[in-house]
Design an enzyme around this catalytic site. Structure first.
Site, mmCIF file in Angstrom:
data_model
loop_
_atom_site.group_PDB
_atom_site.id
_atom_site.type_symbol
_atom_site.label_atom_id
_atom_site.label_comp_id
_atom_site.label_asym_id
_atom_site.label_seq_id
_atom_site.Cartn_x
_atom_site.Cartn_y
_atom_site.Cartn_z
ATOM 1 N N LEU A 1 0.861 -1.188 0.000
ATOM 2 C CA LEU A 1 0.000 0.000 0.000
ATOM 3 C C LEU A 1 0.889 1.227 0.000
ATOM 4 C CD1 LEU A 1 -2.691 -1.113 2.625
ATOM 5 C CD2 LEU A 1 -2.693 -1.432 0.134
ATOM 6 N N GLU A 2 0.758 2.055 -1.036
ATOM 7 C CA GLU A 2 1.643 3.204 -1.203
ATOM 8 C C GLU A 2 0.867 4.519 -1.254
ATOM 9 O OE1 GLU A 2 4.661 2.682 -4.246
ATOM 10 O OE2 GLU A 2 4.418 0.512 -4.182
ATOM 11 N N ASN A 3 1.607 5.610 -1.082
ATOM 12 C CA ASN A 3 1.062 6.972 -1.122
ATOM 13 C C ASN A 3 0.111 7.251 0.026
ATOM 14 O OD1 ASN A 3 0.920 9.574 -2.235
ATOM 15 N ND2 ASN A 3 -0.959 9.077 -3.339
#
Length: 531
Positions: free
Chosen positions: A133-135
């Site tokens: 899970l990014e940003n």
């Protein structure tokens, strides 16, 4: 992962230890992501890695708008079965594809999401999940840790829980870097896959390397400083580069390493290796009259371009860091993007099974073949010393290993110059008993004396039980008679020995380690058939 952000009498001396087999289930940990291509090509993509992978992480998991689990159309039970046949674990990655709100929905519904993932593990015989899970940002830090905690609690112990984390060489605590509590995430996971790339990224107006040496080392050091155990750090390796156009209309577009040769060949690119960053760089110009090449969604129209990418040299430098920092291993983004030949060296360098002084050496392949067999190793870490002469003691050790006699015992040969504490005494005793090596006058062995080429020929001819065939004339202009004549003639007739320019053999010259590696590789198959 770049796409997501883009979308948005001898043998060479072996005085150290035997080599280790490089199979999928052995050596340093190695995983890679599978995103590009279709399920129909996935098996071939893994097979091209030549048994280098422990884990493959395919694009099987996405998220629904409410943060619950969404299975992609790529999920294939036949692929999972084929991977298990190969001893490769299948650990899909769970991605929000850089969508912050979607990632937060997943964290808000983490209890349900974790249960769904655990159910999927059982239903499809999967081996775990890689959370990517990014940003997100610092506000999501605790929830992110709790999702991983729940996964660890709900998944059986043998199922993997791993987390892809942002590289953070500057120690940022806010923004998307701040969403990762390295230490706590590592407490609940098998490892952290440090995405040590995108130093210069899609949309970055400054051209530069994807993963410079200082960036990568800083990323490793940050993880260590946060208290992550070394055996839980997996170093991310990029199989892609980024390209910038001088007029500013293209800033960091992704280019797979596999497409770089085509791009540079078409437009006459000039490649240099930047020693400071340990990265490859190329510049090229597309003329108005040139055909426009399209790579992915990128069109190379007229203009001047700068490309930073990973080549064999830069990837090898990164692989060396695994041993230097004693890390768990590597991960890569992503399969199908690697350049041709990557898997020819990857596993060797990952596991420290290479020699710096045999790169591009004429006997390089022979030396590595002997290393694989455990007959020959280095003279020092990463050094083979190919031009160093052999000694009689080294010859005894290698021949014993090559014949599989190392576990045997033998009475003392009684050589006065081979004391009980000599490093090669046991092998010399075995070799003497086996009859393929003998002493000199006065009950001496001369263990440190170099082995001449004629001694080497005699020793191997005796070992292989090769006899001469009818011949007219001498085998070499400087071998016309003498005690080694028959052995040299027999070895030449068998095609094992060759001489130097002008028809010379140089019988009294020493045998180098490289020469013996070549000879031993030539006779390796014969040795397996000896009675």
């Amino acid at each position: 992962m770049w796409l997501k952000r883009t979308i948005i009498g001898l043998v060479t001396a072996a005085m150290l230890v035997p080599g280790v087999s490089t199979q999928a289930a052995e050596g340093k940990f190695n995983m890679s992501y599978l995103y590009f291509g279709s399920t129909s090509t996935y098996v071939d993509s893994v097979d091209r890695t030549k048994n280098s992978l422990h884990v493959v992480s395919p694009d099987f998991f996405n998220l629904n708008t409410d943060g619950t689990l969404k299975l992609t159309t790529k999920l294939s039970t036949s692929f999972i079965t084929e991977m298990h046949k190969r001893g490769v674990k299948v650990v899909p990655f769970l991605s929000n594809h850089w969508d912050r709100e979607l990632g937060r929905k997943a964290l808000q519904n983490r209890e349900q999401l974790a249960t769904q993932l655990a159910d999927a593990m059982q239903k499809y015989n999967l081996d775990g999940v890689n959370v990517d899970l990014e940003n997100l940002n610092e506000a999501d830090r605790a929830n992110y840790v709790d999702l991983v905690r729940l996964l660890r609690a709900k998944l059986p112990a043998q199922k993997e829980v791993s987390v892809a984390v942002a590289a953070n060489p500057r120690g940022f605590q806010i923004g998307w870097h701040g969403s990762y509590d390295y230490k706590k995430l590592s407490d609940y996971s098998d490892y952290l896959m440090v995405m040590a790339y995108d130093e210069n990224y899609s949309g970055d107006t400054t051209a530069g390397p994807v993963a410079s040496d200082s960036f990568v080392k800083g990323s490793i050091q940050y993880a260590l400083d946060q208290g992550v155990p070394r055996n839980k750090i997996v170093l991310g390796i990029p199989f892609f580069g980024r390209v910038w156009k001088s007029d500013g209309t293209m800033n960091g577009a992704g280019v797979s390493n596999s497409r770089v040769p085509e791009l540079l060949a078409k437009y006459g690119g000039r490649v240099v290796y930047d020693a400071a960053t340990k990265s490859a760089k190329a510049t090229f110009t597309v003329k108005p009259t040139d055909e426009v090449l399209v790579i992915g969604s990128t069109r190379f129209t007229a203009g001047t371009y700068t490309l930073w990418f990973e080549n064999e040299t830069s990837i090898k430098e990164k692989l060396r860091l695994v041993e230097k920092y004693q890390l768990k291993g590597t991960g890569s983004w992503s399969l199908t993007q690697e350049a041709d030949g990557t898997w020819d060296y990857y596993s060797r360098w990952l596991n420290g099974r290479y020699f710096e002084d045999t790169e591009n050496h004429w006997a390089g392949n022979d030396i590595l073949a002997m290393l694989d067999k455990g007959w020959m190793v280095g003279t020092a870490p990463l050094k083979f010393s190919p031009e160093k002469p052999l000694t009689r003691a080294q010859a005894a050790v290698i021949l014993v290993k090559a014949l599989g006699l190392e576990e045997q015992s033998a009475p003392s040969a009684g050589f006065r110059d081979v004391p009980a504490n000599h490093w090669a005494k046991r092998h010399i005793d075995i070799a003497k008993q086996a009859g393929f090596i003998s002493g000199l006058e006065y009950n001496l062995f001369a263990p440190e004396q170099n082995v001449s080429r004629q001694e080497m020929a005699s020793m191997l001819a005796r070992l292989l039980k090769i006899e001469t065939q009818p011949s007219v004339g001498a085998p070499f202009v400087d071998v016309t008679d003498g005690w080694s004549f028959e052995a040299i003639l027999a070895m030449k007739q068998e095609g094992i020995l060759s001489g130097y320019e002008g028809g010379y053999f140089r019988p009294l010259a020493g045998t180098t380690r490289a020469e013996m590696a070549s000879l031993m590789n030539r006779i390796a198959e014969r040795l397996t058939t000896l009675p």
